[in-house]
Design a protein around this motif. Sequence first.
Motif, PDB file in Angstrom:
ATOM      1  N   GLU A  10       0.697  -1.134  -0.139  1.00 13.22           N
ATOM      2  CA  GLU A  10       0.106   0.042   0.052  1.00 13.22           C
ATOM      3  C   GLU A  10       0.680   1.228  -0.089  1.00 13.22           C
ATOM      4  OE1 GLU A  10      -0.271  -2.372   2.421  1.00 13.22           O
ATOM      5  OE2 GLU A  10      -2.347  -3.346   2.070  1.00 13.22           O
ATOM      6  N   PHE A  11       1.318   1.674  -1.071  1.00 11.63           N
ATOM      7  CA  PHE A  11       1.987   2.906  -1.447  1.00 11.63           C
ATOM      8  C   PHE A  11       1.719   3.389  -2.684  1.00 11.63           C
ATOM      9  CE2 PHE A  11       4.429  -0.094  -3.817  1.00 11.63           C
ATOM     10  CZ  PHE A  11       5.232   0.632  -4.728  1.00 11.63           C
ATOM     11  N   VAL A  12       2.180   4.645  -2.727  1.00 14.24           N
ATOM     12  CA  VAL A  12       1.976   5.338  -3.897  1.00 14.24           C
ATOM     13  C   VAL A  12       3.149   6.098  -4.564  1.00 14.24           C
ATOM     14  CG1 VAL A  12      -0.584   5.830  -4.004  1.00 14.24           C
ATOM     15  CG2 VAL A  12       1.081   7.518  -2.828  1.00 14.24           C
ATOM     16  N   GLU A  13       3.428   6.254  -5.831  1.00 17.86           N
ATOM     17  CA  GLU A  13       4.589   6.838  -6.236  1.00 17.86           C
ATOM     18  C   GLU A  13       4.331   8.331  -6.799  1.00 17.86           C
ATOM     19  OE1 GLU A  13       7.223   5.024  -9.057  1.00 17.86           O
ATOM     20  OE2 GLU A  13       6.541   2.881  -8.380  1.00 17.86           O
ATOM     21  N   VAL A  14       5.094   9.404  -6.627  1.00 15.63           N
ATOM     22  CA  VAL A  14       4.823  10.685  -6.857  1.00 15.63           C
ATOM     23  C   VAL A  14       6.150  11.123  -7.583  1.00 15.63           C
ATOM     24  CG1 VAL A  14       2.733  11.148  -5.442  1.00 15.63           C
ATOM     25  CG2 VAL A  14       5.011  11.922  -4.631  1.00 15.63           C
ATOM     26  N   ASP A  15       6.074  12.243  -8.367  1.00 13.72           N
ATOM     27  CA  ASP A  15       7.244  13.018  -8.835  1.00 13.72           C
ATOM     28  C   ASP A  15       7.737  13.907  -7.920  1.00 13.72           C
ATOM     29  OD1 ASP A  15       9.059  13.185 -11.538  1.00 13.72           O
ATOM     30  OD2 ASP A  15       8.538  15.206 -10.830  1.00 13.72           O
ATOM     31  N   ALA A  16       9.060  14.312  -7.612  1.00 13.66           N
ATOM     32  CA  ALA A  16       9.498  15.111  -6.977  1.00 13.66           C
ATOM     33  C   ALA A  16       8.863  16.523  -7.083  1.00 13.66           C
ATOM     34  CB  ALA A  16      11.008  15.237  -6.960  1.00 13.66           C
ATOM     35  N   ASP A  17       8.386  16.759  -8.456  1.00 13.55           N
ATOM     36  CA  ASP A  17       8.083  18.232  -8.799  1.00 13.55           C
ATOM     37  C   ASP A  17       6.233  18.361  -8.721  1.00 13.55           C
ATOM     38  OD1 ASP A  17      10.414  19.398  -9.486  1.00 13.55           O
ATOM     39  OD2 ASP A  17      10.123  18.592 -11.525  1.00 13.55           O
ATOM     40  N   GLU A  18       5.809  17.100  -8.140  1.00  9.43           N
ATOM     41  CA  GLU A  18       4.400  17.042  -7.884  1.00  9.43           C
ATOM     42  C   GLU A  18       3.839  18.157  -6.694  1.00  9.43           C
ATOM     43  OE1 GLU A  18       1.122  16.906  -9.084  1.00  9.43           O
ATOM     44  OE2 GLU A  18       1.448  14.862  -9.535  1.00  9.43           O
ATOM     45  N   ARG A  19       2.842  18.802  -6.925  1.00 11.78           N
ATOM     46  CA  ARG A  19       2.324  19.605  -5.886  1.00 11.78           C
ATOM     47  C   ARG A  19       1.706  19.079  -4.636  1.00 11.78           C
ATOM     48  NH1 ARG A  19      -1.902  22.177  -6.243  1.00 11.78           N
ATOM     49  NH2 ARG A  19      -3.185  20.704  -7.386  1.00 11.78           N
ATOM     50  N   LEU A  20       2.058  19.466  -3.625  1.00 11.44           N
ATOM     51  CA  LEU A  20       1.520  18.749  -2.242  1.00 11.44           C
ATOM     52  C   LEU A  20       0.105  18.877  -2.150  1.00 11.44           C
ATOM     53  CD1 LEU A  20       3.914  20.197   0.439  1.00 11.44           C
ATOM     54  CD2 LEU A  20       3.747  18.009  -0.489  1.00 11.44           C
ATOM     55  N   GLY A  34       2.529   4.968   2.920  1.00 13.42           N
ATOM     56  CA  GLY A  34       3.655   5.845   2.615  1.00 13.42           C
ATOM     57  C   GLY A  34       3.735   6.296   1.154  1.00 13.42           C
ATOM     58  N   ILE A  35       4.616   7.151   0.784  1.00 14.25           N
ATOM     59  CA  ILE A  35       4.603   7.661  -0.346  1.00 14.25           C
ATOM     60  C   ILE A  35       6.002   7.921  -0.778  1.00 14.25           C
ATOM     61  CG2 ILE A  35       4.387   9.906  -1.837  1.00 14.25           C
ATOM     62  CD1 ILE A  35       2.040  10.708  -0.206  1.00 14.25           C
ATOM     63  N   ILE A  36       6.475   7.055  -1.896  1.00 16.46           N
ATOM     64  CA  ILE A  36       7.758   7.210  -2.332  1.00 16.46           C
ATOM     65  C   ILE A  36       7.940   8.301  -3.519  1.00 16.46           C
ATOM     66  CG2 ILE A  36       9.707   5.958  -3.709  1.00 16.46           C
ATOM     67  CD1 ILE A  36       8.762   4.730  -0.825  1.00 16.46           C
ATOM     68  N   VAL A  37       8.880   9.136  -3.267  1.00 12.39           N
ATOM     69  CA  VAL A  37       9.250  10.370  -4.349  1.00 12.39           C
ATOM     70  C   VAL A  37      10.318   9.908  -5.400  1.00 12.39           C
ATOM     71  CG1 VAL A  37       9.635  12.541  -4.535  1.00 12.39           C
ATOM     72  CG2 VAL A  37       8.651  11.873  -2.421  1.00 12.39           C
ATOM     73  N   GLY A  41      12.980   9.445 -12.655  1.00 15.86           N
ATOM     74  CA  GLY A  41      12.858   7.983 -12.953  1.00 15.86           C
ATOM     75  C   GLY A  41      13.483   7.514 -11.741  1.00 15.86           C
ATOM     76  N   GLU A  42      14.355   8.040 -10.778  1.00 15.06           N
ATOM     77  CA  GLU A  42      15.087   7.567  -9.803  1.00 15.06           C
ATOM     78  C   GLU A  42      14.445   7.789  -8.473  1.00 15.06           C
ATOM     79  OE1 GLU A  42      17.859   5.528 -10.146  1.00 15.06           O
ATOM     80  OE2 GLU A  42      17.718   5.745 -12.631  1.00 15.06           O
ATOM     81  N   TYR A  43      14.854   7.000  -7.547  1.00 19.49           N
ATOM     82  CA  TYR A  43      14.306   7.049  -6.187  1.00 19.49           C
ATOM     83  C   TYR A  43      14.879   8.182  -5.485  1.00 19.49           C
ATOM     84  CZ  TYR A  43      14.183   6.487  -1.163  1.00 19.49           C
ATOM     85  OH  TYR A  43      14.103   6.798   0.102  1.00 19.49           O
ATOM     86  N   ALA A  44      14.036   8.955  -4.974  1.00 22.11           N
ATOM     87  CA  ALA A  44      14.682  10.419  -4.291  1.00 22.11           C
ATOM     88  C   ALA A  44      14.480  10.455  -2.665  1.00 22.11           C
ATOM     89  CB  ALA A  44      14.217  11.709  -4.977  1.00 22.11           C
ATOM     90  N   ILE A  93       9.259   4.565   7.454  1.00 25.45           N
ATOM     91  CA  ILE A  93       9.018   3.760   6.001  1.00 25.45           C
ATOM     92  C   ILE A  93      10.231   3.996   5.341  1.00 25.45           C
ATOM     93  CG2 ILE A  93       6.682   4.364   6.099  1.00 25.45           C
ATOM     94  CD1 ILE A  93       7.186   6.119   3.625  1.00 25.45           C
ATOM     95  N   ALA A  94      10.512   2.904   4.310  1.00 23.35           N
ATOM     96  CA  ALA A  94      11.592   2.888   3.397  1.00 23.35           C
ATOM     97  C   ALA A  94      11.179   2.136   2.303  1.00 23.35           C
ATOM     98  CB  ALA A  94      12.775   2.538   4.032  1.00 23.35           C
ATOM     99  N   PRO A  95      11.674   2.315   1.149  1.00 18.96           N
ATOM    100  CA  PRO A  95      11.220   1.713  -0.254  1.00 18.96           C
ATOM    101  C   PRO A  95      12.264   0.288  -0.067  1.00 18.96           C
ATOM    102  CG  PRO A  95      13.065   3.243  -0.609  1.00 18.96           C
ATOM    103  CD  PRO A  95      12.702   3.519   0.767  1.00 18.96           C
TER     104      PRO A  95
END
Length: 379
Positions: A10-20, A34-37, A41-44, A93-95
């Motif tokens: 249960e997680f979602v990916e968002v781009d670092a430039d995505e609006r909060l 949790g949310i993975i940023v 294309g790379e984990y941040a 949390i961690a990926p």
Amino acid sequence: MDITDIVVQEFVEVDADERLGKVRSLFESKNPKGIIVMEDGEYAGVIGESELVKSRIEHDTKASVLMKSAPRIDERENIREVARLLTEGDVRIAPVYAGEKLVGIITTDAILNAVLDNLDVLDVEQVYSGDPLTITDQSRIGQAINRLREHGVSRLPVTDGNGKLTGVLTTHDIVDFVVRDQNRQEKGDRSGDIDRMLDLPVYNLTTSPVLTTTPSESVKDAVKRMLENDIAGLIVTPDDAETVLGVMTKTDIMRALTFTEESQMDVQITNVDLIDTISRGEITDSITQVVDKYKQMDVHHAHVRFHEHKEKLRGTPLIQCQIRLRTSHGQVAGSGEGYGADHAFHVALDKLERNVLEMKGINADEKYRGQLLRKLGEL
């Protein structure tokens, strides 16, 4: 035991430039753990629920502003090593990766659920953090916020004028109140002005009755209660539940999972990225030198936590350092502040040595440590 079977999907990916604003919307609609940023294309980094809830940053701000650094975890990693990585990184949390493929996330709750049955060998007395920060129910909310921020904690036991426990105040309580206040202001109701809120007595926001535990309760039962009530910590009290002995959090239990049987002292550093002119080896050697002065005391585990304040002196940030030792004579701690991690550490080390000298009448407790390590060795 590795973490393969407890990876959370249960997680979602968002781009670092995505609006909060969009990130918050995703969190509410998908209810992830949790949310993975990602960036190019790379984990941040990651954004946990607590960071998202606490933040009042504008909706148009980029997600990268709120994300925290968290280690990449291999899906076959040992559960105890993962507990160490999360604790040292000060994240929940961690990926989790299988090679280069993101397969899920690992969470503090998933780990605690997995090891729950092994925690029956521990009592709360052997894990909790004593000498807690408290606040009185007549103190102002502004004072509570400053105390939470300055010491990097998420909860304060609340007492009356006689030191009797009356409740608990958490960062979640404060954020929930501020968000409701902000919503009223956006609708034109100015009665909830922020300045007025900061002057309110703490008892207005206190959660009561508060969930507590006692030193003699098993950690298994205490953790089970935390998981069932979806809370991160319990207030530790005597059997009469009237005074405050300390606080036990999920982080305290995670830290206990990292204990080792190595002859060298086990030292764990939280917010290790803040150490600059001092190394991990120097920190370990300095603590060892203090301990070696008192041959009758064996140190099983040392935890060093750094916390950065906003204040700076010629570009060097004010750092708070807390050193906590778990020894054959019980727990002992020392804390201090200084400009830069090196200065802060040595101020805390001096206080630690003074406190070691004051320790009296606490019996060695090798038995529990052996039991725990044998249990964890089965994982």
